[in-house]
Motif scaffolding. Structure first.
Motif, PDB file in Angstrom:
ATOM      1  N   GLY A  40      22.708  20.137  19.945  1.00 31.92           N
ATOM      2  CA  GLY A  40      21.810  19.622  20.966  1.00 31.92           C
ATOM      3  C   GLY A  40      21.203  20.660  21.870  1.00 31.92           C
ATOM      4  O   GLY A  40      20.717  20.327  22.965  1.00 31.92           O
ATOM      5  N   LEU A  41      21.191  21.931  21.468  1.00 30.64           N
ATOM      6  CA  LEU A  41      20.678  22.997  22.324  1.00 30.64           C
ATOM      7  C   LEU A  41      19.184  23.208  22.121  1.00 30.64           C
ATOM      8  O   LEU A  41      18.646  23.009  21.028  1.00 30.64           O
ATOM      9  N   HIS A  42      18.521  23.630  23.199  1.00 31.38           N
ATOM     10  CA  HIS A  42      17.164  24.143  23.113  1.00 31.38           C
ATOM     11  C   HIS A  42      17.297  25.663  23.016  1.00 31.38           C
ATOM     12  O   HIS A  42      17.615  26.329  24.007  1.00 31.38           O
ATOM     13  N   VAL A  43      17.100  26.198  21.842  1.00 30.08           N
ATOM     14  CA  VAL A  43      17.241  27.633  21.593  1.00 30.08           C
ATOM     15  C   VAL A  43      15.895  28.312  21.808  1.00 30.08           C
ATOM     16  O   VAL A  43      14.877  27.877  21.260  1.00 30.08           O
ATOM     17  N   VAL A  44      15.896  29.365  22.610  1.00 27.75           N
ATOM     18  CA  VAL A  44      14.696  30.173  22.837  1.00 27.75           C
ATOM     19  C   VAL A  44      14.975  31.550  22.270  1.00 27.75           C
ATOM     20  O   VAL A  44      15.935  32.218  22.669  1.00 27.75           O
ATOM     21  N   ILE A  45      14.143  31.966  21.324  1.00 23.89           N
ATOM     22  CA  ILE A  45      14.403  33.224  20.625  1.00 23.89           C
ATOM     23  C   ILE A  45      13.076  33.783  20.136  1.00 23.89           C
ATOM     24  O   ILE A  45      12.351  33.121  19.386  1.00 23.89           O
ATOM     25  N   ALA A  46      12.745  34.965  20.592  1.00 22.58           N
ATOM     26  CA  ALA A  46      11.445  35.531  20.226  1.00 22.58           C
ATOM     27  C   ALA A  46      11.384  35.817  18.734  1.00 22.58           C
ATOM     28  O   ALA A  46      10.505  35.330  18.015  1.00 22.58           O
ATOM     29  N   SER A  47      12.341  36.591  18.249  1.00 20.40           N
ATOM     30  CA  SER A  47      12.394  36.962  16.833  1.00 20.40           C
ATOM     31  C   SER A  47      13.477  36.116  16.173  1.00 20.40           C
ATOM     32  O   SER A  47      14.655  36.451  16.215  1.00 20.40           O
ATOM     33  N   VAL A  60      22.917  23.194  15.141  1.00 22.05           N
ATOM     34  CA  VAL A  60      23.048  23.563  16.554  1.00 22.05           C
ATOM     35  C   VAL A  60      21.787  23.212  17.333  1.00 22.05           C
ATOM     36  O   VAL A  60      21.848  22.896  18.524  1.00 22.05           O
ATOM     37  N   VAL A  61      20.643  23.232  16.670  1.00 21.69           N
ATOM     38  CA  VAL A  61      19.342  23.234  17.337  1.00 21.69           C
ATOM     39  C   VAL A  61      18.736  21.833  17.400  1.00 21.69           C
ATOM     40  O   VAL A  61      18.539  21.177  16.370  1.00 21.69           O
ATOM     41  N   ALA A  62      18.424  21.373  18.622  1.00 27.17           N
ATOM     42  CA  ALA A  62      17.664  20.142  18.817  1.00 27.17           C
ATOM     43  C   ALA A  62      16.215  20.442  19.179  1.00 27.17           C
ATOM     44  O   ALA A  62      15.322  19.639  18.942  1.00 27.17           O
ATOM     45  N   GLU A  63      15.997  21.606  19.771  1.00 25.11           N
ATOM     46  CA  GLU A  63      14.671  22.041  20.195  1.00 25.11           C
ATOM     47  C   GLU A  63      14.655  23.554  20.117  1.00 25.11           C
ATOM     48  O   GLU A  63      15.680  24.204  20.356  1.00 25.11           O
ATOM     49  N   VAL A  64      13.499  24.123  19.768  1.00 25.36           N
ATOM     50  CA  VAL A  64      13.443  25.574  19.644  1.00 25.36           C
ATOM     51  C   VAL A  64      12.072  26.076  20.064  1.00 25.36           C
ATOM     52  O   VAL A  64      11.042  25.492  19.719  1.00 25.36           O
ATOM     53  N   THR A  65      12.071  27.139  20.853  1.00 23.22           N
ATOM     54  CA  THR A  65      10.853  27.864  21.213  1.00 23.22           C
ATOM     55  C   THR A  65      10.986  29.263  20.639  1.00 23.22           C
ATOM     56  O   THR A  65      11.967  29.960  20.919  1.00 23.22           O
ATOM     57  N   ALA A  84      13.715  22.381   7.165  1.00 21.60           N
ATOM     58  CA  ALA A  84      13.665  21.532   8.350  1.00 21.60           C
ATOM     59  C   ALA A  84      12.225  21.275   8.778  1.00 21.60           C
ATOM     60  O   ALA A  84      11.848  20.149   9.130  1.00 21.60           O
ATOM     61  N   TRP A  85      11.400  22.313   8.763  1.00 22.15           N
ATOM     62  CA  TRP A  85       9.996  22.177   9.167  1.00 22.15           C
ATOM     63  C   TRP A  85       9.255  21.264   8.187  1.00 22.15           C
ATOM     64  O   TRP A  85       8.554  20.334   8.595  1.00 22.15           O
ATOM     65  N   GLN A  86       9.410  21.518   6.902  1.00 24.42           N
ATOM     66  CA  GLN A  86       8.668  20.754   5.903  1.00 24.42           C
ATOM     67  C   GLN A  86       9.146  19.309   5.798  1.00 24.42           C
ATOM     68  O   GLN A  86       8.361  18.406   5.490  1.00 24.42           O
ATOM     69  N   ALA A  87      10.435  19.087   6.050  1.00 23.99           N
ATOM     70  CA  ALA A  87      10.981  17.732   5.929  1.00 23.99           C
ATOM     71  C   ALA A  87      10.811  16.919   7.202  1.00 23.99           C
ATOM     72  O   ALA A  87      11.198  15.740   7.240  1.00 23.99           O
ATOM     73  N   GLY A  88      10.267  17.523   8.259  1.00 24.61           N
ATOM     74  CA  GLY A  88      10.107  16.811   9.513  1.00 24.61           C
ATOM     75  C   GLY A  88      11.433  16.496  10.176  1.00 24.61           C
ATOM     76  O   GLY A  88      11.649  15.388  10.685  1.00 24.61           O
ATOM     77  N   ALA A  89      12.338  17.485  10.175  1.00 22.64           N
ATOM     78  CA  ALA A  89      13.656  17.298  10.787  1.00 22.64           C
ATOM     79  C   ALA A  89      13.527  16.935  12.258  1.00 22.64           C
ATOM     80  O   ALA A  89      12.516  17.219  12.910  1.00 22.64           O
ATOM     81  N   ASP A  90      14.556  16.307  12.789  1.00 22.10           N
ATOM     82  CA  ASP A  90      14.548  15.850  14.169  1.00 22.10           C
ATOM     83  C   ASP A  90      14.785  17.030  15.122  1.00 22.10           C
ATOM     84  O   ASP A  90      15.804  17.119  15.803  1.00 22.10           O
ATOM     85  N   ILE A  91      13.837  17.947  15.106  1.00 23.55           N
ATOM     86  CA  ILE A  91      13.850  19.128  15.968  1.00 23.55           C
ATOM     87  C   ILE A  91      12.491  19.219  16.650  1.00 23.55           C
ATOM     88  O   ILE A  91      11.453  19.017  16.010  1.00 23.55           O
ATOM     89  N   ARG A  92      12.497  19.503  17.935  1.00 29.22           N
ATOM     90  CA  ARG A  92      11.240  19.725  18.658  1.00 29.22           C
ATOM     91  C   ARG A  92      10.875  21.205  18.532  1.00 29.22           C
ATOM     92  O   ARG A  92      11.650  22.073  18.934  1.00 29.22           O
TER      93      ARG A  92
END
Length: 239
Positions: A40-47, A60-65, A84-92
């Motif tokens: 359930g974390l919002h992970v912020v990671i440049a690289s 681990v990831v619910a949202e990611v920037t 996850a991206w292609q399948a439309g996973a429940d991630i913001r």
């Protein structure tokens, strides 16, 4: 000072967590997140790279920037991210150019709700940013702005730190300094504890220090250990 396990235990679902730095991914923190079953974390990671891919695969990831996510050796795709991206996973998802992500952190550090940025109109970032970008009018003309990105916790990698939290980040610092300024709590993850003569990050910004030699392996730290190219290649082959 504290242990890595204790630092990670303090996180709660919904927290916005910076994992840095650019070019020195904190795999030690990522593995501790997985070990503790963080979610359930919002992970912020440049690289993003292999670290973000691993965290997505572990749930681990619910949202990611982020600015990008790929295997730097190859380059090769990161499979969990791609699925996850292609399948439309429940991630913001919030994909931003590197400089725009840094500007969002800078806005949070300055306590303002947004800052103007330049995003080329022919890119897809207005769609990929997931609501982080907007168009505003002002007496000085129209502008694209990015929403401030305050952090609950910033895990910042350092080559050397002292017990007071003064840290020598070394190269490359990336967005680590502005991330620390944007965070409510800062955890320095240092390769070594010792006297810091050249300070990049002042201890007054730091809440605690964790000493973890090899914290970014299989990534590398200039002057300490190189990137493990074979490990990156193996990951790309699905090993």
């Amino acid at each position: 000072m504290t242990t890595l396990a204790e630092a990670v235990e303090s996180l709660r679902p919904g927290d916005t967590v910076w994992l840095g730095n650019f070019g020195a991914q904190l795999f030690a923190v990522g593995e501790e997140l997985v070990r503790q079953g963080a979610a359930g974390l919002h992970v912020v990671i440049a690289s993003g790279g292999l670290l973000l891919d691993r965290l997505i695969g572990a749930g681990v990831v619910a949202e990611v920037t982020f600015a990008h996510c790929w295997n730097a050796v190859g380059p090769a795709p990161t499979p969990h991210f791609r699925r996850a991206w292609q399948a439309g996973a429940d991630i913001r998802w919030h994909e931003l150019p590197m400089g725009v992500l840094a500007a969002a952190l800078g806005a949070a550090a300055h306590g303002v709700p947004f800052v103007p940025v330049r995003v080329h109109p022919e890119t897809g970032y207005r769609d990929w940013a997931g609501g982080m970008l907007a168009e505003v009018a002002s007496p000085f003309g129209p502008a694209t702005v990015v929403r401030a990105l305050p952090l609950d916790v910033a895990f910042v990698h350092a080559s050397l730190a002292d017990e007071a939290g003064n840290a020598r980040i070394g190269a490359p610092p990336g967005e680590a300094l502005v991330a620390a300024q944007a965070a409510r709590r800062v955890v320095v993850v240092a390769e070594e504890l010792g006297e810091v003569r050249e300070v990049d990050l002042l201890g007054l910004l730091v809440d605690t220090v964790v000493v973890v030699p090899g914290a970014v392996a299989p990534d590398g730290v200039p002057g300490r250990y190189p990137r493990d190219v074979a490990a990156y290649q193996a990951y790309g082959r699905g090993a």
